[in-house]
Design an enzyme around this catalytic site. Sequence first.
Site, PDB file in Angstrom:
ATOM      1  N   ARG A 105      -2.663  -6.766   9.677  1.00 36.12           N
ATOM      2  CA  ARG A 105      -1.313  -7.312   9.903  1.00 36.12           C
ATOM      3  C   ARG A 105      -0.392  -6.028   9.661  1.00 36.12           C
ATOM      4  O   ARG A 105       0.194  -5.976   8.715  1.00 36.12           O
ATOM      5  CB  ARG A 105      -1.149  -8.351   8.751  1.00 36.12           C
ATOM      6  CG  ARG A 105      -1.968  -9.519   9.022  1.00 36.12           C
ATOM      7  CD  ARG A 105      -1.908 -10.723   7.784  1.00 36.12           C
ATOM      8  NE  ARG A 105      -2.635 -11.786   7.900  1.00 36.12           N
ATOM      9  CZ  ARG A 105      -2.730 -12.599   6.919  1.00 36.12           C
ATOM     10  NH1 ARG A 105      -1.954 -12.561   5.871  1.00 36.12           N
ATOM     11  NH2 ARG A 105      -3.524 -13.742   7.257  1.00 36.12           N
ATOM     12  N   ASP A 135       2.449  -3.615   9.384  1.00 33.51           N
ATOM     13  CA  ASP A 135       3.935  -3.889   9.059  1.00 33.51           C
ATOM     14  C   ASP A 135       4.881  -3.224  10.292  1.00 33.51           C
ATOM     15  O   ASP A 135       4.402  -2.782  11.157  1.00 33.51           O
ATOM     16  CB  ASP A 135       4.319  -3.303   7.950  1.00 33.51           C
ATOM     17  CG  ASP A 135       3.586  -3.733   6.694  1.00 33.51           C
ATOM     18  OD1 ASP A 135       3.153  -4.935   6.942  1.00 33.51           O
ATOM     19  OD2 ASP A 135       3.432  -3.138   5.604  1.00 33.51           O
ATOM     20  N   TYR A 177      -7.038   4.619   9.424  1.00 32.73           N
ATOM     21  CA  TYR A 177      -5.575   4.666   9.608  1.00 32.73           C
ATOM     22  C   TYR A 177      -5.445   6.249   9.661  1.00 32.73           C
ATOM     23  O   TYR A 177      -5.969   6.898   9.072  1.00 32.73           O
ATOM     24  CB  TYR A 177      -4.793   4.051   8.725  1.00 32.73           C
ATOM     25  CG  TYR A 177      -4.484   2.601   8.722  1.00 32.73           C
ATOM     26  CD1 TYR A 177      -3.419   2.121   9.335  1.00 32.73           C
ATOM     27  CD2 TYR A 177      -5.351   1.705   8.161  1.00 32.73           C
ATOM     28  CE1 TYR A 177      -3.267   0.733   9.350  1.00 32.73           C
ATOM     29  CE2 TYR A 177      -5.192   0.340   8.278  1.00 32.73           C
ATOM     30  CZ  TYR A 177      -4.292  -0.091   8.639  1.00 32.73           C
ATOM     31  OH  TYR A 177      -3.960  -1.433   9.000  1.00 32.73           O
ATOM     32  N   ARG A 218       1.045   4.033   3.510  1.00 30.12           N
ATOM     33  CA  ARG A 218       2.179   4.653   3.405  1.00 30.12           C
ATOM     34  C   ARG A 218       2.792   5.087   2.121  1.00 30.12           C
ATOM     35  O   ARG A 218       3.336   6.271   1.753  1.00 30.12           O
ATOM     36  CB  ARG A 218       3.378   3.692   3.968  1.00 30.12           C
ATOM     37  CG  ARG A 218       3.065   3.511   5.526  1.00 30.12           C
ATOM     38  CD  ARG A 218       4.001   2.345   6.055  1.00 30.12           C
ATOM     39  NE  ARG A 218       5.277   2.382   5.493  1.00 30.12           N
ATOM     40  CZ  ARG A 218       6.380   1.502   5.732  1.00 30.12           C
ATOM     41  NH1 ARG A 218       5.849   0.078   5.655  1.00 30.12           N
ATOM     42  NH2 ARG A 218       7.438   1.841   5.445  1.00 30.12           N
TER      43      ARG A 218
END
Length: 261
Positions: free
Chosen positions: A50, A52, A110, A197
């Site tokens: 999911r 962002d 990521y 992040r």
Amino acid sequence: MSTYRLILSYRGAAYAGWQRQENARTVQQELEEALGRLLRSPVRVHGASRTDAGVHARGQAASFELPEPFPERGLVHGTNHQLPEDVRVLAAAAMPAGFHARKHAAGKEYSFRLSRAAVLSPLDAPFTVQVPAGIDPARMARAAELLPGRHDFSAFALAGGSHGQPFRTVSSAVWEEAGEELCFRITGDGFLRGMVRALVGTLIEVGMGRRPPAGIADLLRGRPRAAAGPTAPAHGLVLEKVLYAPEWHPAHEGAAGDVVP
């Protein structure tokens, strides 16, 4: 029923994330509507991650079921014909019955790009976060070495994340340096909302000398979010790939793990 997996790439700038929302444009909505037009029937897709608002993807995975088989190449090219230019299906594959893109994901990778350039090229700016030239990659690398393992990542979770289950296992976390660019790559079994992040924002503080590299260890013991650094901007983050166990690999896969379109 026939089950399919798609591998998608998208620029996240124009979207409020992956997951469908009532009052915002999302990638899931665009994909479901494109498939619906192609197949002339409503389609519900399930994404592996999911992502962002503003986050990009190079290898998002999504699954769905159809009442009848459909050619895989047709799913790739037919869906892309219906999609906006900032979302693309890269590959499609028929999957074993019961496959679910999110439930059967074994891990995700990521990346986050930083640049020490005095002037950031407009070709890089949509995907790269600018940092001061004096940032210390060696300090950031030492801090990142503390991340692999199973830890409580509460200090790096945004509101709305899985705070009831804050433990995650990170298998790899490294910084890659190429010229003025620094790229953080992290792989794990799953990530809390905003976790990567927040990690990058904290590692930037380490690189700027605002906190010691060893201080990361204390943050992995369930500290509150306020104890860690700021959340880095969304546009630097890319979902690179979703990992699956061998039993969930297509029977006739290409080099990227799915049929070549």
